[in-house]
Design a protein around this motif. Structure first.
Motif, PDB file in Angstrom:
ATOM      1  N   GLY A   1       0.812  -1.200   0.000  1.00  0.00           N
ATOM      2  CA  GLY A   1       0.000   0.000   0.000  1.00  0.00           C
ATOM      3  C   GLY A   1       0.848   1.253   0.000  1.00  0.00           C
ATOM      4  N   ALA A   2       0.993   1.848  -1.161  1.00  0.00           N
ATOM      5  CA  ALA A   2       1.821   3.055  -1.283  1.00  0.00           C
ATOM      6  C   ALA A   2       0.918   4.282  -1.332  1.00  0.00           C
ATOM      7  N   GLY A   3       0.324   4.598  -0.185  1.00  0.00           N
ATOM      8  CA  GLY A   3      -0.531   5.771  -0.085  1.00  0.00           C
ATOM      9  C   GLY A   3       0.273   7.059  -0.049  1.00  0.00           C
ATOM     10  N   GLN A   4      -0.417   8.154   0.154  1.00  0.00           N
ATOM     11  CA  GLN A   4       0.216   9.466   0.081  1.00  0.00           C
ATOM     12  C   GLN A   4       1.380   9.602   1.060  1.00  0.00           C
ATOM     13  N   ASN A   5       1.155   9.194   2.309  1.00  0.00           N
ATOM     14  CA  ASN A   5       2.215   9.347   3.306  1.00  0.00           C
ATOM     15  C   ASN A   5       3.385   8.408   3.021  1.00  0.00           C
ATOM     16  N   THR A   6       3.089   7.236   2.482  1.00  0.00           N
ATOM     17  CA  THR A   6       4.151   6.300   2.136  1.00  0.00           C
ATOM     18  C   THR A   6       5.020   6.858   1.026  1.00  0.00           C
ATOM     19  N   ARG A   7       4.380   7.441   0.021  1.00  0.00           N
ATOM     20  CA  ARG A   7       5.145   8.014  -1.104  1.00  0.00           C
ATOM     21  C   ARG A   7       5.901   9.264  -0.682  1.00  0.00           C
ATOM     22  N   LYS A   8       5.274  10.071   0.151  1.00  0.00           N
ATOM     23  CA  LYS A   8       5.880  11.345   0.531  1.00  0.00           C
ATOM     24  C   LYS A   8       6.975  11.188   1.574  1.00  0.00           C
ATOM     25  N   MET A   9       6.766  10.275   2.534  1.00  0.00           N
ATOM     26  CA  MET A   9       7.668  10.187   3.682  1.00  0.00           C
ATOM     27  C   MET A   9       8.429   8.869   3.735  1.00  0.00           C
ATOM     28  N   HIS A  10       7.711   7.760   3.842  1.00  0.00           N
ATOM     29  CA  HIS A  10       8.371   6.492   4.167  1.00  0.00           C
ATOM     30  C   HIS A  10       9.352   6.039   3.099  1.00  0.00           C
ATOM     31  N   ILE A  11       8.892   5.997   1.845  1.00  0.00           N
ATOM     32  CA  ILE A  11       9.776   5.496   0.786  1.00  0.00           C
ATOM     33  C   ILE A  11      11.023   6.359   0.636  1.00  0.00           C
ATOM     34  N   PRO A  12      10.893   7.695   0.472  1.00  0.00           N
ATOM     35  CA  PRO A  12      12.117   8.503   0.309  1.00  0.00           C
ATOM     36  C   PRO A  12      13.055   8.421   1.505  1.00  0.00           C
ATOM     37  N   LYS A  13      12.497   8.420   2.718  1.00  0.00           N
ATOM     38  CA  LYS A  13      13.360   8.416   3.898  1.00  0.00           C
ATOM     39  C   LYS A  13      14.009   7.050   4.112  1.00  0.00           C
ATOM     40  N   LEU A  14      13.303   5.982   3.814  1.00  0.00           N
ATOM     41  CA  LEU A  14      13.930   4.669   3.890  1.00  0.00           C
ATOM     42  C   LEU A  14      15.045   4.539   2.862  1.00  0.00           C
ATOM     43  N   MET A  15      14.819   5.071   1.667  1.00  0.00           N
ATOM     44  CA  MET A  15      15.833   5.012   0.620  1.00  0.00           C
ATOM     45  C   MET A  15      17.088   5.784   1.007  1.00  0.00           C
ATOM     46  N   GLY A  16      16.943   6.769   1.879  1.00  0.00           N
ATOM     47  CA  GLY A  16      18.076   7.574   2.292  1.00  0.00           C
ATOM     48  C   GLY A  16      18.886   6.979   3.428  1.00  0.00           C
ATOM     49  N   LEU A  17      18.440   5.840   3.962  1.00  0.00           N
ATOM     50  CA  LEU A  17      19.154   5.218   5.079  1.00  0.00           C
ATOM     51  C   LEU A  17      20.138   4.174   4.565  1.00  0.00           C
ATOM     52  N   PRO A  18      21.335   4.127   5.131  1.00  0.00           N
ATOM     53  CA  PRO A  18      22.340   3.167   4.661  1.00  0.00           C
ATOM     54  C   PRO A  18      21.906   1.733   4.928  1.00  0.00           C
ATOM     55  N   GLY A  19      22.160   0.863   3.939  1.00  0.00           N
ATOM     56  CA  GLY A  19      21.891  -0.552   4.106  1.00  0.00           C
ATOM     57  C   GLY A  19      20.437  -0.952   3.991  1.00  0.00           C
ATOM     58  N   VAL A  20      19.586  -0.039   3.543  1.00  0.00           N
ATOM     59  CA  VAL A  20      18.160  -0.332   3.377  1.00  0.00           C
ATOM     60  C   VAL A  20      17.841  -0.415   1.891  1.00  0.00           C
ATOM     61  N   GLU A  21      17.186  -1.500   1.495  1.00  0.00           N
ATOM     62  CA  GLU A  21      16.806  -1.694   0.099  1.00  0.00           C
ATOM     63  C   GLU A  21      15.297  -1.907   0.007  1.00  0.00           C
TER      64      GLU A  21
ATOM     65  N   ALA B   1       6.657   1.518  -8.552  1.00  0.00           N
ATOM     66  CA  ALA B   1       7.940   0.850  -8.767  1.00  0.00           C
ATOM     67  C   ALA B   1       8.815   1.640  -9.723  1.00  0.00           C
ATOM     68  N   SER B   2       8.202   2.179 -10.758  1.00  0.00           N
ATOM     69  CA  SER B   2       8.957   2.966 -11.732  1.00  0.00           C
ATOM     70  C   SER B   2       9.451   4.272 -11.121  1.00  0.00           C
ATOM     71  N   GLU B   3       8.606   4.916 -10.336  1.00  0.00           N
ATOM     72  CA  GLU B   3       8.956   6.207  -9.743  1.00  0.00           C
ATOM     73  C   GLU B   3      10.108   6.090  -8.761  1.00  0.00           C
ATOM     74  N   PHE B   4      10.149   4.992  -8.007  1.00  0.00           N
ATOM     75  CA  PHE B   4      11.146   4.859  -6.942  1.00  0.00           C
ATOM     76  C   PHE B   4      12.158   3.748  -7.207  1.00  0.00           C
TER      77      PHE B   4
ATOM     78  N   VAL C   1      10.675   8.636  11.981  1.00  0.00           N
ATOM     79  CA  VAL C   1       9.954   7.362  12.037  1.00  0.00           C
ATOM     80  C   VAL C   1      10.749   6.244  11.374  1.00  0.00           C
ATOM     81  N   GLU C   2      11.172   6.484  10.148  1.00  0.00           N
ATOM     82  CA  GLU C   2      11.850   5.442   9.383  1.00  0.00           C
ATOM     83  C   GLU C   2      13.214   5.109   9.992  1.00  0.00           C
ATOM     84  N   GLU C   3      13.925   6.130  10.461  1.00  0.00           N
ATOM     85  CA  GLU C   3      15.209   5.909  11.122  1.00  0.00           C
ATOM     86  C   GLU C   3      15.027   5.097  12.395  1.00  0.00           C
ATOM     87  N   GLU C   4      14.014   5.432  13.174  1.00  0.00           N
ATOM     88  CA  GLU C   4      13.739   4.695  14.410  1.00  0.00           C
ATOM     89  C   GLU C   4      13.392   3.237  14.110  1.00  0.00           C
ATOM     90  N   PHE C   5      12.610   3.001  13.066  1.00  0.00           N
ATOM     91  CA  PHE C   5      12.228   1.652  12.667  1.00  0.00           C
ATOM     92  C   PHE C   5      13.458   0.813  12.325  1.00  0.00           C
TER      93      PHE C   5
END
Length: 346
Positions: A12-32, A48-51, A302-306
């Motif tokens: 489920g890639a809703g608005q908050n997932t696209r805006k916050m979770h995906i970009p911030k997870l992508m910015g963390l080392p060792g996270v794919e 999938a294409s966008e990210f 959030v994503e860093e804490e996770f």
């Protein structure tokens, strides 16, 4: 626990997932980010294409069962939170679940039980965001006696409608997808829990002013069951009383606020992202803006804490499944009181 690589699947890639979770997870080392399943194959492929997510799944169950996934972000509407979270935990996956926690209190309890059955896994909810920057300062003012004896608090959250009479039914007002969640009730209560104790009594009245909308799935006009006006009175465990006025029917409304009244002073926070904090002592003529010191100012992490929790570097604080169960308990009690037009104990 040393974990170099954490592979994440998105359900489920809703608005908050696209805006916050995906970009911030992508910015963390060792996270794919390696897999995604949205409501349709077409929307999944678009995400999938966008990210640059390499694998599109045709169903969320495929991500649950994937041997390549270590952790799952559940960004759907509440209707799937319980089923997907419990399945993910039972499959040995760490879970970050979007707020609102579940459809009702019973589902929230099931989610907590699933997390407690796998204590080696991280289970986290996305926190209410509006007061993150000020929570520590508010708590300090209370603990250090700046307000004196706490007496009562007042929530005023008024906004324009999210559903027009001739418009489409928004998911937040669709009981099929939102369950017992109503407007910003749970988000507000979660914030208050960071400063004080839970409620033991509630009494709620409300109304559904905009009571019909077009169902996007059927194209037909349907009745709306979730209130767009809610007035709540409550008593907390420590005897403090509180009131909430939450509506989505107010034209030209003032910005939402929460005020905490004590015998020696008053705090007010503008309940918006990075909203200003105000304080006035009994002897003051007016309230003045509080400077939130840099070392006291919280932020969205959030994503860093996770990821840190998965790696054993810190424990989840914002937000735990226990806190989610508490705000769903309160939400359920409010809605039962609204339907019964009487008092209900959470």
């Amino acid at each position: 626990m040393a974990i170099d690589k954490i592979r994440v699947g998105i359900i489920g890639a809703g608005q908050n997932t696209r805006k916050m979770h995906i970009p911030k997870l992508m910015g963390l080392p060792g996270v794919e980010l390696i897999e995604v399943a949205n409501r349709t194959i077409a929307s999944s492929k678009k995400i999938a294409s966008e990210f640059n997510i390499p694998r599109v799944r045709s169903s969320w169950q495929e991500i649950i069962n994937s041997e390549d996934v270590d952790a799952i972000v559940i960004g759907t509407w509440p209707y799937l939170h319980c089923e997907a979270s419990c399945a993910a935990l039972q499959s040995g996956k760490h879970v970050l679940c979007e707020a609102r926690m579940a459809m009702n209190h019973s589902e929230a309890q099931l989610m907590l039980q699933a997390s407690e059955a796998s204590p080696h896994l991280t289970a986290q909810l996305v926190p209410a965001p509006f007061t993150l920057h000020a929570d520590k300062t508010i708590r300090a003012y209370i603990d250090h006696g700046r307000l004196g004896e706490l007496l009562h608090f007042q929530v005023d959250f008024q906004s324009n409608s999210i559903t027009n009479l001739d418009g489409l039914l928004h998911w937040r007002r669709n009981k099929k997808y939102s369950g017992e969640n109503v407007m910003f009730l749970g988000i507000i209560y979660e914030s208050i829990l960071r400063w004080t104790v839970p409620a033991i009594k509630v009494s709620a009245t409300g109304n559904i002013f905009i009571n019909k909308a077009i169902d996007p799935e059927s194209g037909k006009q349907v009745p709306i069951e979730i209130p767009d006006y809610l007035s709540v009175q409550m008593e907390l465990e420590n005897g403090i009383h509180g009131s909430m006025l939450i509506t989505e029917t107010s034209l030209h409304a003032s910005p939402p606020t929460i005020k905490i009244f004590g015998s020696e002073g008053c705090l007010k926070i503008d309940f918006i992202p990075d909203g200003k904090l105000w304080y006035g002592a009994k002897a003051d003529d007016s309230m003045q803006e509080v400077e939130i010191l840099p070392h006291d100012k919280g932020s969205w992490r959030v994503e860093e804490e996770f990821i840190n929790a998965i790696r054993g570097k810190e424990e989840v604080k914002l937000t735990t499944f226990n806190t989610g169960v508490e705000y769903m308990r309160f939400t359920q009690a409010v809605m039962e009181s609204y339907r019964e037009d009487g008092n209900t104990k959470p």
